[in-house]
Each structure stands twice: as structure tokens, then as C-alpha cells.
Design a protein around this motif. Structure first.
Motif, PDB file in Angstrom:
ATOM      1  N   HIS A  71      25.709  25.049  67.051  1.00  0.00           N
ATOM      2  CA  HIS A  71      25.821  26.326  67.742  1.00  0.00           C
ATOM      3  C   HIS A  71      26.140  27.476  66.789  1.00  0.00           C
ATOM      4  N   HIS A  72      26.242  27.205  65.498  1.00  0.00           N
ATOM      5  CA  HIS A  72      26.364  28.253  64.491  1.00  0.00           C
ATOM      6  C   HIS A  72      25.019  28.542  63.833  1.00  0.00           C
ATOM      7  N   ASN A  73      23.954  28.074  64.457  1.00  0.00           N
ATOM      8  CA  ASN A  73      22.587  28.307  63.957  1.00  0.00           C
ATOM      9  C   ASN A  73      22.382  27.734  62.555  1.00  0.00           C
ATOM     10  N   THR A  74      22.933  26.560  62.367  1.00  0.00           N
ATOM     11  CA  THR A  74      22.638  25.759  61.185  1.00  0.00           C
ATOM     12  C   THR A  74      22.088  24.420  61.654  1.00  0.00           C
ATOM     13  N   PRO A  96      30.916  22.346  62.886  1.00  0.00           N
ATOM     14  CA  PRO A  96      30.243  23.451  62.195  1.00  0.00           C
ATOM     15  C   PRO A  96      31.130  24.681  62.136  1.00  0.00           C
ATOM     16  N   CYS A  97      30.996  25.439  61.035  1.00  0.00           N
ATOM     17  CA  CYS A  97      31.866  26.602  60.864  1.00  0.00           C
ATOM     18  C   CYS A  97      31.083  27.887  60.580  1.00  0.00           C
ATOM     19  N   GLY A  98      29.777  27.831  60.401  1.00  0.00           N
ATOM     20  CA  GLY A  98      28.962  29.032  60.342  1.00  0.00           C
ATOM     21  C   GLY A  98      29.288  29.960  59.193  1.00  0.00           C
ATOM     22  N   TYR A 101      24.917  25.395  75.086  1.00  0.00           N
ATOM     23  CA  TYR A 101      23.514  25.399  75.500  1.00  0.00           C
ATOM     24  C   TYR A 101      22.841  26.658  74.972  1.00  0.00           C
ATOM     25  N   LEU A 102      21.528  26.591  74.827  1.00  0.00           N
ATOM     26  CA  LEU A 102      20.736  27.764  74.485  1.00  0.00           C
ATOM     27  C   LEU A 102      20.217  28.402  75.769  1.00  0.00           C
ATOM     28  N   GLN A 107      20.102  32.577  73.129  1.00  0.00           N
ATOM     29  CA  GLN A 107      21.493  32.851  72.779  1.00  0.00           C
ATOM     30  C   GLN A 107      22.372  31.689  73.233  1.00  0.00           C
ATOM     31  N   TRP A 108      23.424  31.431  72.462  1.00  0.00           N
ATOM     32  CA  TRP A 108      24.299  30.322  72.796  1.00  0.00           C
ATOM     33  C   TRP A 108      25.223  30.674  73.955  1.00  0.00           C
TER      34      TRP A 108
END
Length: 567
Positions: A61-64, A155-157, A548-549, A562-563
Motif C-alpha cells: 500500500h506504499h506503492n512498492t 512496508p514503509c514507503g 484495497y485499491l 487510490q488506497w
């Protein structure tokens, strides 16, 4: 608070202007097409070297994107100066061949198109994964040192400090080629099966001496001479919280709380098998608010012919299966409705797109899963339209030039593209003098609906507005607001989808789920801004808690996603 005030300003400006209220749902306008007339999409080459084979891949959810292989494959594409225990990696032959002197997991930054090495301590070969409600990846099983391993990645973005963490706890049984699924119970995961393991277990355990539970269904579907044909079973949550479990050619409805098989579904028609090493794939088709999320239908596609695994060991590569089956798993009437893909396919990935269509990508036409067991790469993706009439549901998309067979993966990205990586039918990284070399190039498939010719119809600036006390999450059954901007007029159908991204490996997209959400009101002002009031899913059985997206679709043209967190 600033984002909340912005929404109020937008809504007030709509009211002050001449505005109108629109229906949220109707017949979807046919605005899709293609600037080049073929509607087949495009391919992009993103990187020449992902450094590790994408045996496993998942979106955070950090787009990685987390990409990882096994840890005992010898040299990868990224050599370390020092092992993780601190000892130097020298130029001597032993060190050059030592797996511990190489990276076996990376984090891919989507926006920056760059990689960051990650540290794996135990072997993740042919393992499984599920996201917890806070976005942490719970990763389970593997081979050798990792067969009973439990790992976490939070995850930490944009922060290089996050990495894999090994749990001090371990699984009760070896879980090599097992599947995992996040359950409706808060942050509880079930792990099912594994090579020569006919049990399931839970994480976390409910009591200190809890072990695994015998599961005769796996023993009954096992074909020893064919490598199992029931590994990586397909797992889907029914809207009532019970589990649909498919292995080989058979499936059951399972009450995991009572350790009880509720019913046996009909066997899928035809010869051959669907699960590893036959390596077909499966999705649960989109769940819809229009029927109260009460109807659930699964789809299983592809696989290998009877005897394909043993035949491949003798150098004979049998044609894969072309058939797909759909079956409603709710209610009391169950029948597989069969139809054929444009060609045979196995080792493929099935992904749910924001449109509700199913993308079938990667794979081979002949053989089975396993080392060098497949031939004739499937280079053309298939697009399946579930709501069209039979005979008109499949279309063939633009071909790639890069074979993606055993140990390849694909996932949907928030910008609508499909990330495609991996492929390695060898037990080491082999780049020369073989039919299908180890593949480290990273691609994106761009569906036709993301083309620039549709930008005028595409919702932009999608923003989710949470209440003061919601802590940036939406509550089951509650209302929440979404705003977006549209250059053109709205179509006669605007839809909203919520998508749970999968953990992908070996043709399995674990935990993948797409829901069509109810829109209670939709208001547009003259300045192009649109405000919508949506209703969250009713329960964790319909949508297990987590990220979710959220996508807005205008006449079938999706926004960038968008998350959103559902709790």
C-alpha cells in the motif's frame, strides 16, 4: 483536517453552482476503443535487470512491489560485498558460487522505477503470503531452512529501513507449495497443504499447543506419480465466511471454524488437472452490491493434460488445457459452465482488472510445471469479459516478445498497468545455450483502457474523505465520501470498485478480490468536480480487513486507483 475542509469547499461550490444529481449505476456507455483500432494494449520495458527472479511478487500500500526468489539458487543478478553475517564475499570460486553472497529479494519503487535490495535469511522457495489488516505481509513456508518459516514485511514507503523480519514462531508442518488466505477473523491466516503434507494450520494459533489439522481432501486429490497435482490449492472466501477450496479437479465448501466439509461440489469436467504442477489458475469473479454481495462465482482456467508431468520428464510435452469452468458456489445449485480460451495455457496468471474483466497472462502451451517441463511460451494475453454472451467473451491482446513461463508473476498496479516479471525453468540462473533462459527483464502491460485517447473520459484527482473519528479507514457498512474531477460529461454509468491486491506465485493470486460498491448519491458541479457518497462492504466475510485499491470508472474507463483501508 485540511483534506476534509477541501471536500466541504468542493461540495459547497457545487451547491452554489447550477448542479444536478446523477444515477450512480446504469448501462455502461461504450466509450472504450483504441487509437490504433485494435484495442489490444501495449507493452513497456521498464528495467533490463530486476536482479532476482520474480518467483513471488506482491504490491504494497506504499506503492512498492516486493519481489523475491528462493535463497538457494546460487548467484543472482546482485552480488554483495559482504554476507549478512558480516563476512566478506571474495573473488574466490567458492564465494562466487555461494548463494549467501547474493541478493534474493528486492523492493521495486513504481514511481522511481528503481530497486532496493532486501535481506532474506531463510529459503522462500515456492512459498505463500497474505497481507494483514495493517498492510504487513505475512509470508509463510518455503524449502529447507524456510519450510516452517514465518516472515513479515512491513512496508514503509520511501524509507530504506524496512526489511524482512523472521518470526521466532514457526509453522507446525513444512509448507512447500502451500497456499495461504486471510480469513474474516481479525488478522488470522490459514495455510493449506504443501508437498506431501495433507494438513492445514492457522497463524496466529489460538492456544499454545495448537498444531495442524488433518485434511483428508488433500490426500484424496493427490496424484503421487504426477507430482501431486493438488499443490498450491485455490482458496476463495465465500460471502458467508466459509471457504471454497479447489485441488486437482475437485472442490469443497469448508467450514474452517468447525473443521468440517459442508459440501462437495461437482468435479470440473474434462481430463487433466488444474493445480501445481499442472498449473492452471483461478479467480473469484467480482462481488456486487446489487445482489447484496450474496452471489459468488469462481472461474478456473487452463492446466495440464493427464500424464503431462511424467511425460515432460521423458521429453514429451503434451498440449495444455484450453478449457475454463465457471461455477456459482453460493446457493444450492452448482454446475460447471465450460468454455474454451483461444488456445491451450498453463503456468498463467489470472488478474481481475478494474473493469471487472479477467486478464490471463504469461504461461506456456505445452508441458507442466517444474524444471524444464514446459515448451511453447504463451506470448499473447487473453482478456475475458464475464458479462458478454458465451462465444464472445475472449479476446486476444498484443503479444510480448519475452517468454514468461515457470516462476514468472504478474500483478495489477494502481496506475492501471500490469507489472510482469520473472521466468526461470532452471534451478540456477542460466542465461545462455538454453531454450528459455533465466529472465530478469521487467515489463508492464498497458491495457487499452489506459490509453491517452481516453483521458478526457478518465476520472482524475480521486480523493477519499474520511470522517473525523475514522482514523483514515472506512467502517463496514458505513458511508464515506469520494471526490474526483472529470473533463468531459459523465457517462450514464459511474461505478466504484475496491480491489484487494494478491500475493502471486506459481499461477496463484492469493487473496485477490474485487467488489463493486454501492454509490448512494452522486453530485456534479459546473466546475467539473464530482462528489459521491459510497457505502462500504457490509462485513469482513465479504471484504477481509485491510488495504484495497479504490477505482472510479466512467463508462468503463478507470481512474488511477487510490488506497483505502477497510476495517
Amino acid at each position: 483536517m485540511a483534506r476534509h475542509n477541501h471536500f466541504l469547499i468542493v461540495i459547497n461550490s457545487m451547491i452554489a453552482a447550477l448542479f444536478f444529481t446523477l444515477h450512480c449505476v446504469g448501462c455502461t456507455a461504450a466509450v472504450r476503443g483504441s487509437s490504433n483500432g485494435d484495442g489490444k494494449g501495449q507493452w513497456q520495458l521498464l528495467l533490463d535487470n530486476t536482479e532476482v527472479v520474480a518467483m513471488h511478487m506482491t504490491l504494497t500500500h506504499h506503492n512498492t512491489v516486493i519481489i523475491f526468489d528462493q535463497t538457494e539458487a546460487g548467484p543472482s543478478g546482485h552480488r554483495l560485498r559482504r554476507r549478512y553475517n558480516g563476512t566478506r564475499c571474495t573473488q574466490f570460486r567458492n564465494d562466487l558460487a555461494d548463494s549467501s553472497c547474493y541478493v534474493h529479494s528486492v523492493e521495486y519503487d513504481i514511481s522511481g522505477n528503481k530497486l532496493r535490495p532486501l535481506r532474506l535469511s531463510t529459503d522462500t522457495w515456492c512459498s505463500s503470503g497474505s497481507f494483514l489488516s495493517n498492510g504487513t505481509l505475512l509470508q509463510t513456508g518455503g524449502h529447507g531452512s524456510g519450510a516452517q518459516g514465518i516472515r513479515y514485511f512491513s512496508p514503509c514507503g520511501g524509507n530504506d529501513n524496512c526489511d524482512w523480519r523472521e518470526s521466532r514462531q514457526s509453522l507446525a508442518d513444512d509448507r512447500w507449495y502451500a497456499s495461504s488466505l486471510l480469513l474474516p477473523d481479525e488478522d488470522r491466516v490459514i495455510v493449506v497443504g504443501g508437498r506431501r503434507v495433507f494438513t492445514y494450520e492457522f497463524i496466529p494459533k489460538q492456544y499454545s499447543d495448537e498444531g495442524s489439522f488433518d485434511f483428508p481432501f488433500l490426500r484424496n486429490t493427490h496424484q503421487r506419480s504426477e507430482g501431486g497435482n493438488n499443490l498450491y490449492p485455490f482458496l476463495h472466501i465465500c460471502p458467508d465466511g466459509r471457504l471454497f477450496i479447489f485441488a486437482n479437479r475437485d472442490s469443497i465448501l469448508f467450514n474452517y471454524k468447525e473443521n468440517r466439509v459442508v459440501k462437495h461440489f461437482p468435479s470440473i469436467p474434462g481430463d487433466g488437472s488444474r493445480n501445481y504442477p499442472s498449473s492452471g489458475s483461478s479467480v473469484i469473479l467480482p462481488l456486487r452490491y446489487t445482489n447484496g454481495f450474496e452471489k459468488a462465482e469462481v472461474m478456473v482456467c487452463g492446466g495440464a493434460a493427464s500424464g503431462a508431468y511424467s511425460a515432460a520428464g521423458d521429453g514429451r510435452f503434451l498440449k495444455g488445457l484450453s478449457s475454463c469452468g465457471r461455477m456459482v458456489i453460493t446457493g444450492n445449485r452448482h454446475k460447471w459452465n465450460m468454455e474454451n480460451m483461444p488456445g491451450p495455457r498453463l503456468l498463467c496468471d489470472m488478474l481481475l482488472l478494474p473493469t471487472g474483466d479477467v486478464l490471463i497472462i504469461n504461461g506456456a502451451k505445452r508441458g507442466a510445471g517444474g524444471w524444464n517441463n514446459a515448451r511453447n511460451a504463451s506470448l499473447e494475453p487473453y482478456l475475458y469479459h464475464p458479462n458478454k454472451t458465451v462465444g464472445k467473451r475472449f479476446s486476444v491482446l498484443k503479444s510480448t516478445r519475452i517468454p514468461r513461463m515457470y516462476h514468472s508473476s504478474a500483478i495489477l498496479l494502481p496506475d492501471g498497468r500490469v507489472l510482469v516479471a520473472g521466468g526461470n525453468p532452471h534451478n540456477r540462473y542460466v542465461f545462455e545455450n538454453v531454450a528459455y533462459p533465466t529472465e530478469l527483464r521487467l515489463q508492464a502491460f498497458v491495457p487499452d483502457y489506459m490509453g491517452s485517447q481516453y483521458h478526457q473520459f478518465r476520472p482524475t484527482n480521486v480523493t477519499i474523505h474520511y470522517g473525523h473519528n475514522d482514523f483514515y479507514a472506512v467502517r463496514y457498512g458505513g458511508e464515506f465520501n469520494v471526490s474526483f474531477w472529470l473533463a468531459s460529461k459523465l457517462s450514464n454509468a459511474v461505478e466504484f470498485s475496491a480491489y484487494a491486491p494478491p500475493f502471486t506465485s506459481h499461477s496463484i493470486s492469493m487473496n485477490q478480490r474485487l467488489l463493486r460498491l454501492r454509490c448512494k448519491s452522486l453530485v456534479r458541479g459546473q466546475d467539473g468536480w464530482v462528489g459521491a457518497v459510497l457505502e462500504a462492504p457490509p462485513s469482513p466475510s465479504v471484504a477481509p480487513a485491510g488495504y484495497y485499491l479504490l477505482t472510479v470508472l466512467n463508462g468503463g474507463i478507470p481512474s488511477l486507483s487510490q488506497w483505502i483501508r477497510i476495517l
